[in-house]
Design an enzyme around this catalytic site. Structure first.
Site, PDB file in Angstrom:
ATOM      1  N   ARG A 150       0.818  -1.221   0.000  1.00 40.13           N
ATOM      2  CA  ARG A 150       0.000   0.000   0.000  1.00 40.13           C
ATOM      3  C   ARG A 150       0.851   1.270   0.000  1.00 40.13           C
ATOM      4  NH1 ARG A 150      -3.637  -1.236   5.085  1.00 40.13           N
ATOM      5  NH2 ARG A 150      -2.002  -2.788   5.394  1.00 40.13           N
ATOM      6  N   THR A 180       1.874 -13.265   9.784  1.00 33.96           N
ATOM      7  CA  THR A 180       2.626 -12.862  10.983  1.00 33.96           C
ATOM      8  C   THR A 180       3.047 -14.064  11.829  1.00 33.96           C
ATOM      9  OG1 THR A 180       0.476 -12.437  12.015  1.00 33.96           O
ATOM     10  CG2 THR A 180       1.685 -10.523  11.200  1.00 33.96           C
TER      11      THR A 180
HETATM   12  C1  UD1 Z   1      -2.064  -7.452  12.063  1.00 34.89           C
HETATM   13  C2  UD1 Z   1      -2.873  -8.326  13.007  1.00 34.89           C
HETATM   14  C3  UD1 Z   1      -4.176  -7.614  13.371  1.00 34.89           C
HETATM   15  C4  UD1 Z   1      -3.859  -6.273  13.990  1.00 34.89           C
HETATM   16  C5  UD1 Z   1      -2.947  -5.447  13.066  1.00 34.89           C
HETATM   17  C6  UD1 Z   1      -2.459  -4.228  13.829  1.00 34.89           C
HETATM   18  C7  UD1 Z   1      -2.327 -10.613  12.351  1.00 34.89           C
HETATM   19  C8  UD1 Z   1      -2.810 -11.866  11.702  1.00 34.89           C
HETATM   20  N1  UD1 Z   1      -3.167  -9.586  12.361  1.00 34.89           N
HETATM   21  O1  UD1 Z   1      -2.835  -7.335  10.883  1.00 34.89           O
HETATM   22  O2  UD1 Z   1      -4.920  -8.395  14.283  1.00 34.89           O
HETATM   23  O3  UD1 Z   1      -5.052  -5.577  14.250  1.00 34.89           O
HETATM   24  O4  UD1 Z   1      -1.782  -6.194  12.682  1.00 34.89           O
HETATM   25  O5  UD1 Z   1      -1.707  -3.398  12.989  1.00 34.89           O
HETATM   26  O6  UD1 Z   1      -1.229 -10.601  12.864  1.00 34.89           O
HETATM   27  N2  UD1 Z   1       4.656  -9.300   8.465  1.00 34.89           N
HETATM   28  C9  UD1 Z   1       5.696 -10.191   8.318  1.00 34.89           C
HETATM   29  N3  UD1 Z   1       5.490 -11.307   7.575  1.00 34.89           N
HETATM   30  C10 UD1 Z   1       4.301 -11.572   6.946  1.00 34.89           C
HETATM   31  C11 UD1 Z   1       3.252 -10.647   7.112  1.00 34.89           C
HETATM   32  C12 UD1 Z   1       3.444  -9.522   7.882  1.00 34.89           C
HETATM   33  O7  UD1 Z   1       6.775  -9.988   8.854  1.00 34.89           O
HETATM   34  O8  UD1 Z   1       4.202 -12.605   6.279  1.00 34.89           O
HETATM   35  C13 UD1 Z   1       4.896  -8.084   9.262  1.00 34.89           C
HETATM   36  C14 UD1 Z   1       4.637  -6.829   8.448  1.00 34.89           C
HETATM   37  O9  UD1 Z   1       5.846  -6.366   7.843  1.00 34.89           O
HETATM   38  C15 UD1 Z   1       4.145  -5.853   9.507  1.00 34.89           C
HETATM   39  C16 UD1 Z   1       3.506  -6.761  10.557  1.00 34.89           C
HETATM   40  O10 UD1 Z   1       3.987  -8.055  10.319  1.00 34.89           O
HETATM   41  O11 UD1 Z   1       5.196  -5.150  10.111  1.00 34.89           O
HETATM   42  C17 UD1 Z   1       1.993  -6.726  10.491  1.00 34.89           C
HETATM   43  O12 UD1 Z   1       1.583  -7.170   9.209  1.00 34.89           O
HETATM   44  P1  UD1 Z   1       0.315  -6.580   8.491  1.00 34.89           P
HETATM   45  O13 UD1 Z   1       0.168  -7.227   7.171  1.00 34.89           O
HETATM   46  O14 UD1 Z   1       0.324  -5.104   8.550  1.00 34.89           O
HETATM   47  O15 UD1 Z   1      -0.839  -7.168   9.441  1.00 34.89           O
HETATM   48  P2  UD1 Z   1      -2.315  -6.698   9.489  1.00 34.89           P
HETATM   49  O16 UD1 Z   1      -3.064  -7.369   8.406  1.00 34.89           O
HETATM   50  O17 UD1 Z   1      -2.379  -5.227   9.560  1.00 34.89           O
HETATM   51 MG    MG Z   2      -0.845  -3.554   9.325  1.00 34.81          MG
END
Ligand code: UD1
Ligand code: MG
Length: 429
Positions: A15, A82
């Protein structure tokens, strides 16, 4: 310090619509991930950053600034999400604090708050009037029961306004047991870290919601978020500086890098920009001036002055439309319209309007040295390398191409021609 911290930064950050990895976008002069690392380092000496997209670029950036960070590359192909990010991470201590790399506004105090108490898991919760985009948190009797991702919510769950702010402090032993058991049976076919909450609840572990300030936990996902986070960070920086004694006229028009330091009593007028590791000591920076990676001590600059990196001004007056680069000015006056580059100028010297140090021959840069009490007349050019000793006068419009000895006058001047009545002959009476 006996807490491990894992910073999740493997996400694509799509995004953000940028070729630069999301977590390297800067806020107040520093990549947003570094803000999170700085807050983490205040409470932990075991920090792991999880990377995947553009991993080597992010790792190099971190290693250029920090030397004690562990890295883990997520297997995103097999284990996206995550929860997948946490697979194979080896925290050293009994408790592990997990946060996101895109939360630059987080503070040491809030991180500390999440590590307190004796629950098996503490998790950050915010109450929002508009919970859109966040995982919803089911809470009963002040204990968390479950986190449901928005995409997995039914209609009534969508109305829950307690949301997961994304930071957790988890008993490391539980974490090590739960992470391999996560499944990807959900709307996004991802491994959700948030599912460990339900696992813990099923084993009758305690999961405590810690209510936190929305401002600090805002994730930066877009350039609009980036701009908003910048405003919040700038307000923090300026408030602190004003509390310590800096005067600011119309602070909302002033920009200050978080790495800048201030001593004594400084005055910043409207529109001032302070960049890099600048240091201001009793400085008065006037309207719309820019200072970058320079020291300004007992000096005034501007309005509309520009001090470029590696300059040191002491007891000096620099006026409007003067550009200084990599130069030391000690007790100097340069009031108007000048370029002073790769120069050192000593006490009592005056640089007239329009003076230029010609420091570049198209291939290399050269130095100009000006001693004490030198008067450089307006519109003179100093062709570097050149050395001007003490007590020298340089006539207006002179091009100095040789060193000038102490006490001399330097002057290059085409004789003035005067032709009486020429005007009338040309234009008529
Ligand atoms: C996540 C939470 C959600 C919360 C939100 C808060 C989960 C499943 N959901 O959602 O409950 O309300 O954050 O901001 O955790 N990342 C990785 N590897 C991945 C995917 C993500 O390292 O495969 C990292 C991203 O770089 C980021 C963080 O994890 O820093 C959160 O990932 P993001 O995709 O923003 O999660 P949300 O869908 O926002
Ligand atoms: Mg997020």
């Amino acid at each position: 310090m006996s807490i491990s911290i894992v910073i999740l930064s493997a996400g694509r950050g799509s995004r953000m619509k940028s070729a630069t990895p999301k977590v390297l976008h800067t806020i107040s002069g520093k990549p947003m991930l570094f803000h999170a690392i700085d807050a983490s380092q205040k409470i932990s000496d075991d920090i792991t950053v999880v990377l995947y997209h553009q991993a080597s670029r992010v790792q190099e950036a971190i290693e250029s600034e920090y030397n004690n960070i562990n890295f883990h590359i997520q297997d995103v192909e097999q284990f996206p999400g995550t929860g997948g990010a946490m697979r194979g991470v080896n925290p050293k201590y009994k408790k592990t604090l997990i946060l996101n790399g895109d939360m630059p506004l987080i503070t040491q105090n809030s991180l500390q708050l999440l590590t307190t108490g004796d629950a098996d898991i503490n998790m950050s919760v915010i109450k929002l009037s508009n919970p859109n985009g966040y995982g919803r948190v089911l809470i009963e009797n002040n204990k968390v029961k479950e986190i449901i991702e928005q995409k997995d919510c039914n209609l009534s769950q969508l109305n829950i306004n307690s949301v997961n702010a994304g930071i957790y402090c988890v008993d490391t032993e539980l974490l090590n047991r739960y992470i391999p058991k996560l499944s990807n049976d959900n709307a996004q076919a991802e491994y959700y870290l948030t599912d460990i909450i339900k696992m813990a609840v099923d084993e009758e572990k305690t999961v405590t919601p810690i209510y936190v300030k929305e401002e600090e936990f805002k994730g930066v996902n877009s350039k609009f978020d980036l701009a908003n986070a910048e405003v919040i960070m700038q307000n923090r920086i300026k408030k602190e500086l004003m509390e310590e004694g800096t005067i600011m006229r119309f602070p909302e028009t002033i920009y200050i890098d978080c790495r800048a330091t201030f001593e004594g009593e400084n005055i910043l007028e409207n529109g001032v920009t302070i960049l890099g590791e600048s240091k201001l000591i009793n400085a008065h920076i006037k309207t719309n001036s820019v200072i970058e990676d320079s020291i300004i001590e007992d000096s005034d600059v501007g309005p509309m002055g520009r001090i470029r990196p590696l300059s040191y001004l002491k007891g000096t007056h620099v006026g409007n439309f003067v550009e200084v680069k990599k130069s030391t000015l000690n007790g100097v006056k340069a009031g108007h319209l000048s370029y002073i580059g790769d120069a050192s100028i000593d006490e009592g010297s005056n640089i007239g309007a329009g003076v230029i140090t010609c420091n570049y021959d198209g291939k290399k840069k050269y130095k100009t040295t000006i001693g004490k009490n030198v008067f450089v007349g307006s519109d003179s050019q100093l062709v570097a390398p050149v050395n001007i000793e003490d007590d020298v006068m340089i006539g207006a419009g002179t091009t100095v191409t040789k060193d000038v000895k102490q006490g001399s006058l330097a002057l290059t001047r085409t004789p003035l021609k005067l032709i009486p009545n020429f005007f009338y002959r040309f234009f008529g009476r």
